[in-house]
Scaffold this motif. Structure first.
Motif, PDB file in Angstrom:
ATOM      1  N   UNK A 178       3.874  -9.755   9.481  1.00 18.60           N
ATOM      2  CA  UNK A 178       2.764  -9.036   8.857  1.00 18.60           C
ATOM      3  C   UNK A 178       2.906  -7.542   9.076  1.00 18.60           C
ATOM      4  N   UNK A 179       3.313  -7.132  10.285  1.00 14.57           N
ATOM      5  CA  UNK A 179       3.506  -5.717  10.557  1.00 14.57           C
ATOM      6  C   UNK A 179       4.616  -5.135   9.683  1.00 14.57           C
ATOM      7  N   UNK A 180       5.683  -5.892   9.495  1.00 17.32           N
ATOM      8  CA  UNK A 180       6.773  -5.430   8.622  1.00 17.32           C
ATOM      9  C   UNK A 180       6.252  -5.231   7.202  1.00 17.32           C
ATOM     10  N   UNK A 181       5.466  -6.175   6.733  1.00 16.53           N
ATOM     11  CA  UNK A 181       4.918  -6.096   5.370  1.00 16.53           C
ATOM     12  C   UNK A 181       4.020  -4.871   5.225  1.00 16.53           C
ATOM     13  N   UNK A 182       3.160  -4.637   6.219  1.00 17.93           N
ATOM     14  CA  UNK A 182       2.269  -3.472   6.188  1.00 17.93           C
ATOM     15  C   UNK A 182       3.089  -2.188   6.183  1.00 17.93           C
TER      16      UNK A 182
ATOM     17  N   UNK B 247      -4.348   1.965   2.641  1.00 15.96           N
ATOM     18  CA  UNK B 247      -4.845   0.886   3.498  1.00 15.96           C
ATOM     19  C   UNK B 247      -5.674  -0.123   2.704  1.00 15.96           C
ATOM     20  N   UNK B 248      -6.500   0.348   1.771  1.00 14.13           N
ATOM     21  CA  UNK B 248      -7.354  -0.556   0.994  1.00 14.13           C
ATOM     22  C   UNK B 248      -6.509  -1.485   0.106  1.00 14.13           C
ATOM     23  N   UNK B 249      -5.457  -0.922  -0.518  1.00 13.77           N
ATOM     24  CA  UNK B 249      -4.577  -1.739  -1.365  1.00 13.77           C
ATOM     25  C   UNK B 249      -3.855  -2.799  -0.536  1.00 13.77           C
ATOM     26  N   UNK B 250      -3.352  -2.381   0.619  1.00 17.97           N
ATOM     27  CA  UNK B 250      -2.630  -3.309   1.490  1.00 17.97           C
ATOM     28  C   UNK B 250      -3.564  -4.394   1.986  1.00 17.97           C
TER      29      UNK B 250
ATOM     30  N   UNK C 235      -8.993  -6.694   6.457  1.00 13.43           N
ATOM     31  CA  UNK C 235      -9.802  -5.491   6.238  1.00 13.43           C
ATOM     32  C   UNK C 235      -8.931  -4.240   6.284  1.00 13.43           C
ATOM     33  N   UNK C 236      -9.413  -3.180   5.639  1.00 14.95           N
ATOM     34  CA  UNK C 236      -8.701  -1.895   5.649  1.00 14.95           C
ATOM     35  C   UNK C 236      -8.605  -1.366   7.076  1.00 14.95           C
TER      36      UNK C 236
END
Length: 173
Positions: free
Chosen positions: A122-126, A137-140, A147-148
């Motif tokens: 998940x961190x890699x994806x972010x 942040x909102x799109x991700x 949540x953002x």
């Protein structure tokens, strides 16, 4: 960091920033324009990604804008033909960096790749969505179903992890 923090820092640092840029571009009106552009760019950046160290970011953004201006100016002065359209001059790429710069960039990129591999999926994806695809942040958050605020906290943690791993992997100089 909120907009009021940016306003406070900008007001306090405006005069030193202007002096710094004036030394670089040697033209008061251009330096003033660069100061205003710096504020706008930092405000835009801050909207999507929190900036922990606002003052150095402000100065670095201003210096980068001044360097871009000087580079454009140098390219225009090298152009001998007055009939060359401005768009053509603007499309000329900046001179290639030195081999030392390229080698250093390659090493940092390799270390960053190693650091990213240490992150959770998940961190890699972010990280990829934020830094490589430029998503906010909102799109991700919408894409990952979190949540953002969670995305922002993860980004802060990811950057700390990457910086720590890169520093640890860096050979002593």
């Amino acid at each position: 960091m909120t907009s009021s923090n940016l306003d406070r820092v900008f007001i306090c640092q405006r005069a030193p920033l202007l002096r710094t840029l004036l030394k670089m571009v040697k033209n008061a009106s251009i330096a003033e324009e660069l100061v205003q552009e710096t504020y706008l760019r930092v405000a835009r950046s801050q909207r999507d990604n929190p900036i922990d160290y606002l003052e150095p970011f402000l100065f670095q953004t201003g210096r980068n804008l001044a360097l871009d201006h000087l580079r454009r100016e140098r390219m225009q002065s090298r152009t001998m033909l007055d009939d060359v359209p401005h768009e053509v001059v603007e499309s000329v790429p900046a001179p290639a960096s030195s081999s030392e710069d390229s080698l250093h960039a390659a090493r940092v990129l390799q270390r960053l790749g190693t650091a990213v591999e240490q992150l959770s999926e998940r961190q890699q994806r972010i990280f990829i969505l934020s830094r490589l695809h430029g998503k906010g942040a909102a799109e991700i958050a919408a894409e990952l179903g979190v949540s953002a605020s969670t995305v922002q906290k993860e980004l802060k943690l990811i950057m700390a992890i990457c910086i720590t791993l890169i520093e640890r992997l860096s050979p002593p100089e």
